[in-house]
Design an enzyme around this catalytic site. Structure first.
Site, PDB file in Angstrom:
ATOM      1  N   GLU A 145      -1.763 -10.068  11.794  1.00 48.15           N
ATOM      2  CA  GLU A 145      -2.104 -11.019  10.724  1.00 48.15           C
ATOM      3  C   GLU A 145      -1.716 -12.438  11.098  1.00 48.15           C
ATOM      4  OE1 GLU A 145      -0.510  -9.266   7.108  1.00 48.15           O
ATOM      5  OE2 GLU A 145      -2.161  -7.815   7.101  1.00 48.15           O
ATOM      6  N   CYS A 188      -8.125  -6.904  12.853  1.00 50.30           N
ATOM      7  CA  CYS A 188      -7.898  -5.505  12.471  1.00 50.30           C
ATOM      8  C   CYS A 188      -7.493  -4.665  13.688  1.00 50.30           C
ATOM      9  CB  CYS A 188      -9.168  -4.898  11.891  1.00 50.30           C
ATOM     10  SG  CYS A 188      -9.652  -5.557  10.297  1.00 50.30           S
ATOM     11  N   GLU A 222      -8.678  -1.833  14.693  1.00 53.27           N
ATOM     12  CA  GLU A 222      -9.832  -1.310  15.434  1.00 53.27           C
ATOM     13  C   GLU A 222     -10.317  -2.317  16.473  1.00 53.27           C
ATOM     14  OE1 GLU A 222      -9.297  -1.401  12.197  1.00 53.27           O
ATOM     15  OE2 GLU A 222     -10.515   0.044  11.096  1.00 53.27           O
TER      16      GLU A 222
HETATM   17  N1  THU Z   1      -7.143  -3.707   8.308  1.00 54.99           N
HETATM   18  C1  THU Z   1      -7.300  -3.085   9.515  1.00 54.99           C
HETATM   19  O1  THU Z   1      -6.568  -3.351  10.473  1.00 54.99           O
HETATM   20  N2  THU Z   1      -8.298  -2.175   9.622  1.00 54.99           N
HETATM   21  C2  THU Z   1      -9.067  -1.743   8.592  1.00 54.99           C
HETATM   22  O2  THU Z   1      -9.957  -0.926   8.789  1.00 54.99           O
HETATM   23  C3  THU Z   1      -8.841  -2.256   7.237  1.00 54.99           C
HETATM   24  C4  THU Z   1      -8.012  -3.479   7.173  1.00 54.99           C
HETATM   25  C5  THU Z   1      -6.035  -4.665   8.158  1.00 54.99           C
HETATM   26  C6  THU Z   1      -6.408  -6.092   8.041  1.00 54.99           C
HETATM   27  C7  THU Z   1      -5.191  -6.651   7.336  1.00 54.99           C
HETATM   28  O3  THU Z   1      -4.183  -6.896   8.288  1.00 54.99           O
HETATM   29  C8  THU Z   1      -4.713  -5.514   6.460  1.00 54.99           C
HETATM   30  O4  THU Z   1      -5.315  -4.347   6.988  1.00 54.99           O
HETATM   31  C9  THU Z   1      -5.104  -5.653   5.000  1.00 54.99           C
HETATM   32  O5  THU Z   1      -6.442  -5.894   4.861  1.00 54.99           O
END
Ligand code: THU
Length: 131
Positions: free
Chosen positions: A44, A53, A55
């Site tokens: 983040e 994210c 992925e």
């Molecule tokens: N997030 C992911 O890493 N992958 C997902 O498939 C859903 C969301 C993360 C982004 C952010 O750091 C946190 O989850 C909240 O949205």
């Protein structure tokens, strides 16, 4: 490598999640067709749009190291439910193969396996650019 084993790698990958704003840890593990695994976590940023994210972290690691033939990607979070990839990640996964398997687990032993094409119906791809 079984689907469960790949999911366990995703569970482990969330250990390094950098999530001071959401506190929502996510881990991902990509399996390549030649059997390599690349893992990633969410990272983040105080300027929220800079967040990456789990992925995409895993996928970008694989691609930047010369491997872009993906068999499957597993995703894990802490919320005790299936965590499916967000819309942006679905598009990025789709970019590298319509039949890539998405593996999600609830953390209690249940696993679901769904091809990316089912999570992104009528998805846009490079083929559309050439029509
Ligand atoms: N997030 C992911 O890493 N992958 C997902 O498939 C859903 C969301 C993360 C982004 C952010 O750091 C946190 O989850 C909240 O949205």
């Amino acid at each position: 490598m079984s689907e469960k084993e790949l999911f366990e790698r995703a569970v482990k990958a969330k250990e390094y999640a950098y999530v001071p704003y959401s506190n929502f840890r996510v881990g991902a593990a990509v399996l390549t067709k030649d059997g390599k695994i690349y893992t990633g976590c969410n990272v983040e940023c105080a300027s929220f749009g800079g967040t990456n994210c789990a992925e995409r972290t895993a996928i970008f690691k694989a691609i930047s190291e010369g491997n872009r033939d993906f068999e499957a990607i597993a995703i894990a979070s802490d919320n005790g439910a299936f965590t499916f990839p967000c819309g942006i990640c679905r598009q990025v996964i789709f970019e590298f193969g319509k039949d890539i398997k998405i593996i999600v687990g609830d953390g209690y032993g249940k696993i679901k396996v769904i091809p990316i094409e089912e999570l992104l119906p009528y998805g846009f791809s490079g083929e559309d650019l050439n029509k």
